[in-house]
Scaffold this motif. Sequence first.
Motif, PDB file in Angstrom:
ATOM      1  N   PHE A 127       0.771  -0.850  -0.139  1.00  0.00           N
ATOM      2  CA  PHE A 127       0.077  -0.041   0.208  1.00  0.00           C
ATOM      3  C   PHE A 127       1.184   1.161   0.234  1.00  0.00           C
ATOM      4  O   PHE A 127       0.014   2.497  -0.121  1.00  0.00           O
ATOM      5  N   ALA A 128       2.373   1.729   0.215  1.00  0.00           N
ATOM      6  CA  ALA A 128       3.511   2.220   0.694  1.00  0.00           C
ATOM      7  C   ALA A 128       3.228   2.352  -1.621  1.00  0.00           C
ATOM      8  O   ALA A 128       4.416   2.099  -1.437  1.00  0.00           O
ATOM      9  N   ARG A 129       3.463   3.696  -2.096  1.00  0.00           N
ATOM     10  CA  ARG A 129       3.543   3.947  -3.112  1.00  0.00           C
ATOM     11  C   ARG A 129       4.062   4.807  -3.371  1.00  0.00           C
ATOM     12  O   ARG A 129       4.353   4.833  -4.964  1.00  0.00           O
ATOM     13  N   HIS A 130       4.523   5.062  -2.345  1.00  0.00           N
ATOM     14  CA  HIS A 130       5.619   6.292  -2.704  1.00  0.00           C
ATOM     15  C   HIS A 130       7.471   5.874  -2.699  1.00  0.00           C
ATOM     16  O   HIS A 130       7.863   6.752  -1.509  1.00  0.00           O
ATOM     17  N   GLY A 167       8.756   3.526  -1.911  1.00  0.00           N
ATOM     18  CA  GLY A 167       8.225   2.127  -0.449  1.00  0.00           C
ATOM     19  C   GLY A 167       8.488   3.786   0.919  1.00  0.00           C
ATOM     20  O   GLY A 167       8.715   2.579   1.811  1.00  0.00           O
ATOM     21  N   GLN A 168       7.304   4.668   0.518  1.00  0.00           N
ATOM     22  CA  GLN A 168       7.368   5.367   1.734  1.00  0.00           C
ATOM     23  C   GLN A 168       4.973   5.176   1.610  1.00  0.00           C
ATOM     24  O   GLN A 168       4.973   5.734   1.144  1.00  0.00           O
ATOM     25  N   ILE A 169       4.785   5.863   3.557  1.00  0.00           N
ATOM     26  CA  ILE A 169       3.865   5.856   3.391  1.00  0.00           C
ATOM     27  C   ILE A 169       3.709   8.030   3.259  1.00  0.00           C
ATOM     28  O   ILE A 169       4.372   8.418   4.147  1.00  0.00           O
ATOM     29  N   THR A 170       2.931   8.390   2.410  1.00  0.00           N
ATOM     30  CA  THR A 170       3.097   9.866   1.936  1.00  0.00           C
ATOM     31  C   THR A 170       1.389  10.033   2.734  1.00  0.00           C
ATOM     32  O   THR A 170       1.352  10.971   2.342  1.00  0.00           O
ATOM     33  N   THR A 171      -0.043   9.618   2.763  1.00  0.00           N
ATOM     34  CA  THR A 171      -0.862   9.718   3.035  1.00  0.00           C
ATOM     35  C   THR A 171      -1.268   9.214   4.134  1.00  0.00           C
ATOM     36  O   THR A 171      -0.841   7.887   5.115  1.00  0.00           O
ATOM     37  N   MET A 172      -2.334   9.747   4.833  1.00  0.00           N
ATOM     38  CA  MET A 172      -3.263   9.434   6.332  1.00  0.00           C
ATOM     39  C   MET A 172      -3.580   8.307   5.884  1.00  0.00           C
ATOM     40  O   MET A 172      -4.180   7.088   6.215  1.00  0.00           O
ATOM     41  N   ASP A 173      -4.068   8.794   4.385  1.00  0.00           N
ATOM     42  CA  ASP A 173      -5.027   6.935   4.495  1.00  0.00           C
ATOM     43  C   ASP A 173      -4.719   5.623   3.483  1.00  0.00           C
ATOM     44  O   ASP A 173      -4.953   5.155   4.179  1.00  0.00           O
ATOM     45  N   GLU A 174      -2.892   6.022   3.306  1.00  0.00           N
ATOM     46  CA  GLU A 174      -2.466   4.816   3.048  1.00  0.00           C
ATOM     47  C   GLU A 174      -1.842   4.048   4.717  1.00  0.00           C
ATOM     48  O   GLU A 174      -2.027   3.095   5.005  1.00  0.00           O
ATOM     49  N   GLY A 189       5.448  13.332   8.306  1.00  0.00           N
ATOM     50  CA  GLY A 189       4.132  13.415   7.492  1.00  0.00           C
ATOM     51  C   GLY A 189       5.061  12.125   6.039  1.00  0.00           C
ATOM     52  O   GLY A 189       4.012  12.163   4.869  1.00  0.00           O
ATOM     53  N   LYS A 190       5.400  11.669   6.046  1.00  0.00           N
ATOM     54  CA  LYS A 190       6.158  10.477   5.411  1.00  0.00           C
ATOM     55  C   LYS A 190       6.331   9.930   6.535  1.00  0.00           C
ATOM     56  O   LYS A 190       7.211   9.836   7.691  1.00  0.00           O
ATOM     57  N   MET A 191       6.825   8.260   6.443  1.00  0.00           N
ATOM     58  CA  MET A 191       6.666   7.259   7.407  1.00  0.00           C
ATOM     59  C   MET A 191       8.055   5.850   6.195  1.00  0.00           C
ATOM     60  O   MET A 191       7.297   5.399   5.289  1.00  0.00           O
ATOM     61  N   THR A 192       8.859   5.845   6.525  1.00  0.00           N
ATOM     62  CA  THR A 192       9.527   4.737   5.914  1.00  0.00           C
ATOM     63  C   THR A 192       9.386   2.998   6.734  1.00  0.00           C
ATOM     64  O   THR A 192       8.310   3.390   8.214  1.00  0.00           O
ATOM     65  N   PHE A 193       9.484   1.816   6.198  1.00  0.00           N
ATOM     66  CA  PHE A 193       9.221   0.785   6.751  1.00  0.00           C
ATOM     67  C   PHE A 193       9.821   0.856   8.612  1.00  0.00           C
ATOM     68  O   PHE A 193       9.105   0.582   9.733  1.00  0.00           O
ATOM     69  N   ALA A 194      10.984   0.844   8.665  1.00  0.00           N
ATOM     70  CA  ALA A 194      10.684   1.052  10.881  1.00  0.00           C
ATOM     71  C   ALA A 194      10.515   2.252  10.841  1.00  0.00           C
ATOM     72  O   ALA A 194      10.082   1.726  12.322  1.00  0.00           O
ATOM     73  N   GLN A 195      10.087   3.330   9.919  1.00  0.00           N
ATOM     74  CA  GLN A 195       9.312   4.169  11.176  1.00  0.00           C
ATOM     75  C   GLN A 195       7.651   3.536  11.887  1.00  0.00           C
ATOM     76  O   GLN A 195       7.495   3.571  12.595  1.00  0.00           O
ATOM     77  N   PHE A 196       7.662   2.996  10.588  1.00  0.00           N
ATOM     78  CA  PHE A 196       5.880   2.707  10.735  1.00  0.00           C
ATOM     79  C   PHE A 196       5.814   0.989  11.748  1.00  0.00           C
ATOM     80  O   PHE A 196       5.116   1.132  12.669  1.00  0.00           O
ATOM     81  N   LEU A 197       7.176   0.217  11.390  1.00  0.00           N
ATOM     82  CA  LEU A 197       6.904  -0.570  13.592  1.00  0.00           C
ATOM     83  C   LEU A 197       7.010   0.247  14.426  1.00  0.00           C
ATOM     84  O   LEU A 197       6.809  -0.298  15.321  1.00  0.00           O
ATOM     85  N   ASP A 198       7.344   1.593  14.631  1.00  0.00           N
ATOM     86  CA  ASP A 198       7.428   2.157  15.548  1.00  0.00           C
ATOM     87  C   ASP A 198       6.066   2.811  16.098  1.00  0.00           C
ATOM     88  O   ASP A 198       5.563   2.301  17.019  1.00  0.00           O
ATOM     89  N   VAL A 199       6.003   2.751  14.635  1.00  0.00           N
ATOM     90  CA  VAL A 199       3.609   3.418  15.130  1.00  0.00           C
ATOM     91  C   VAL A 199       2.986   2.218  15.702  1.00  0.00           C
ATOM     92  O   VAL A 199       2.643   1.860  16.222  1.00  0.00           O
TER      93      VAL A 199
END
Length: 150
Positions: free
Chosen positions: A20-23, A25-32, A58-68
């Motif tokens: 789902f992270a289309r940009h 390999g980063q999440i850039t939207t709240m929808d994602e 406003g952007k999230m890598t996979f490592a940051q996503f794991l933290d979340v």
Amino acid sequence: MARFFKEQDIDEFRDCFHLFARHGGQITTMDELTVIMRSLGLSPTIAELQKYMKEKGGKMTFAQFLDVMHQHTQQEKIPKEIIEAFRGHDTSRRGMLPARNLRHILLRWGECLSPREVDQIFREANIQPNGFVKYDDFVKIVCAPVPDYY
């Protein structure tokens, strides 16, 4: 973050994240972020999602996503919610359920388990099929992190 999640869970998170992270390999939207977290079985509120995106700039890598994911799973208090659900089935309010009732719940409610999976859980939790289960103890066993022996 590997110490907070099983390797199998991290693989599942990674697959979902990259699906789902289309940009780049980063999440850039709240929808994602919403779709990914809900696909993984969590129920974040809009305010929580906004907070997570703001914390990560406003952007999230996979490592940051794991933290979340770790932060959010700590907030959801899953064991407490499971115990509350078991209390709803405990008409005598003794903190115990007949094992046959627990088996029925695990086989028929929510994300249903197979009879084989229930048998394995009962074996690991040392539950006798015709006995009673102290659901507080059962939830502690089931929700305990699996040791990583790598």
